[in-house]
Write a protein that holds these residues in place. Structure first.
Motif, PDB file in Angstrom:
ATOM      1  N   ILE A  27       0.836  -1.206   0.000  1.00  0.00           N
ATOM      2  CA  ILE A  27       0.000   0.000   0.000  1.00  0.00           C
ATOM      3  C   ILE A  27       0.868   1.253   0.000  1.00  0.00           C
ATOM      4  O   ILE A  27       0.597   2.212  -0.745  1.00  0.00           O
ATOM      5  CB  ILE A  27      -0.970  -0.026   1.202  1.00  0.00           C
ATOM      6  N   GLU A  72      -5.339  -0.043 -10.955  1.00  0.00           N
ATOM      7  CA  GLU A  72      -4.280  -0.788 -10.278  1.00  0.00           C
ATOM      8  C   GLU A  72      -4.598  -0.937  -8.792  1.00  0.00           C
ATOM      9  O   GLU A  72      -4.353  -2.003  -8.215  1.00  0.00           O
ATOM     10  CB  GLU A  72      -2.937  -0.082 -10.493  1.00  0.00           C
ATOM     11  N   TRP A  73      -5.161   0.100  -8.180  1.00  0.00           N
ATOM     12  CA  TRP A  73      -5.583   0.001  -6.777  1.00  0.00           C
ATOM     13  C   TRP A  73      -6.640  -1.090  -6.608  1.00  0.00           C
ATOM     14  O   TRP A  73      -6.626  -1.824  -5.617  1.00  0.00           O
ATOM     15  CB  TRP A  73      -6.133   1.330  -6.260  1.00  0.00           C
ATOM     16  N   GLY A  89       2.164   1.707  -3.376  1.00  0.00           N
ATOM     17  CA  GLY A  89       1.108   2.219  -4.242  1.00  0.00           C
ATOM     18  C   GLY A  89       0.999   3.728  -4.158  1.00  0.00           C
ATOM     19  O   GLY A  89       0.835   4.415  -5.181  1.00  0.00           O
ATOM     20  N   PHE A  90       1.087   4.262  -2.950  1.00  0.00           N
ATOM     21  CA  PHE A  90       1.049   5.717  -2.780  1.00  0.00           C
ATOM     22  C   PHE A  90       2.307   6.380  -3.328  1.00  0.00           C
ATOM     23  O   PHE A  90       2.237   7.429  -3.970  1.00  0.00           O
ATOM     24  CB  PHE A  90       0.847   6.091  -1.310  1.00  0.00           C
ATOM     25  N   ASN A 132       2.122   6.391  -7.013  1.00  0.00           N
ATOM     26  CA  ASN A 132       0.907   7.047  -7.507  1.00  0.00           C
ATOM     27  C   ASN A 132       0.208   6.184  -8.569  1.00  0.00           C
ATOM     28  O   ASN A 132      -0.041   6.624  -9.696  1.00  0.00           O
ATOM     29  CB  ASN A 132       1.236   8.436  -8.053  1.00  0.00           C
ATOM     30  N   THR A 142      -6.289   4.097 -10.433  1.00  0.00           N
ATOM     31  CA  THR A 142      -7.455   3.549  -9.743  1.00  0.00           C
ATOM     32  C   THR A 142      -7.639   2.065 -10.076  1.00  0.00           C
ATOM     33  O   THR A 142      -7.921   1.254  -9.187  1.00  0.00           O
ATOM     34  CB  THR A 142      -8.727   4.334 -10.111  1.00  0.00           C
ATOM     35  N   THR A 175      -6.050  -4.132  -4.149  1.00  0.00           N
ATOM     36  CA  THR A 175      -6.987  -4.316  -3.039  1.00  0.00           C
ATOM     37  C   THR A 175      -7.591  -5.716  -3.076  1.00  0.00           C
ATOM     38  O   THR A 175      -7.691  -6.391  -2.041  1.00  0.00           O
ATOM     39  CB  THR A 175      -8.098  -3.256  -3.087  1.00  0.00           C
TER      40      THR A 175
END
Length: 112
Positions: free
Chosen positions: A32, A44-45, A35-36, A39, A42, A49
């Motif tokens: 996570i 990929e998030w 991921g931040f 950047n 969406t 998740t």
């Protein structure tokens, strides 16, 4: 509302009894954070998740299977061993898939 109470109690038991679950949480936290840092998109998030959720859910199910088998018998039995081994293997499968998803998502950012 009791369903949430029992689920929360199950989470506490899992956190106290299963060190592998804590390891999965550590890796999930690292992913996570990455991921931040990178950047990611969406989409990929969504994939990350889903992958993290699957690994954590399968680890919880594996722990539940182990608890039920231990409840039924404390003696060695090949069927008990098979149940535990198969449940553990299911965690390995989703962990490998999660790693592949992570590689697919993060490699383009790393090698940019």
């Amino acid at each position: 509302m009791n369903r949430f109470k029992y689920a929360f109690q199950g989470m506490l038991v899992l956190l106290h009894k299963d060190h592998k679950f804590l390891l999965h949480l550590l890796f999930a936290t690292i992913v996570i954070i990455c991921g931040f840092l990178f950047n990611i998109t969406t989409t990929e998030w969504l994939f990350l998740t889903f992958a993290i959720g699957l690994v954590l859910a399968f680890e919880a199910i594996n722990t539940a299977v182990e608890a039920v088998v231990d409840l039924v018998t404390s003696d060695y039995h090949i069927l008990a061993k098979n149940a535990k081994d198969i449940a553990a293997f299911s965690v390995v499968i989703v962990s490998i898939v999660a790693c592949i998803i992570g590689i697919i998502i993060f490699c383009p950012y790393i090698f940019k």
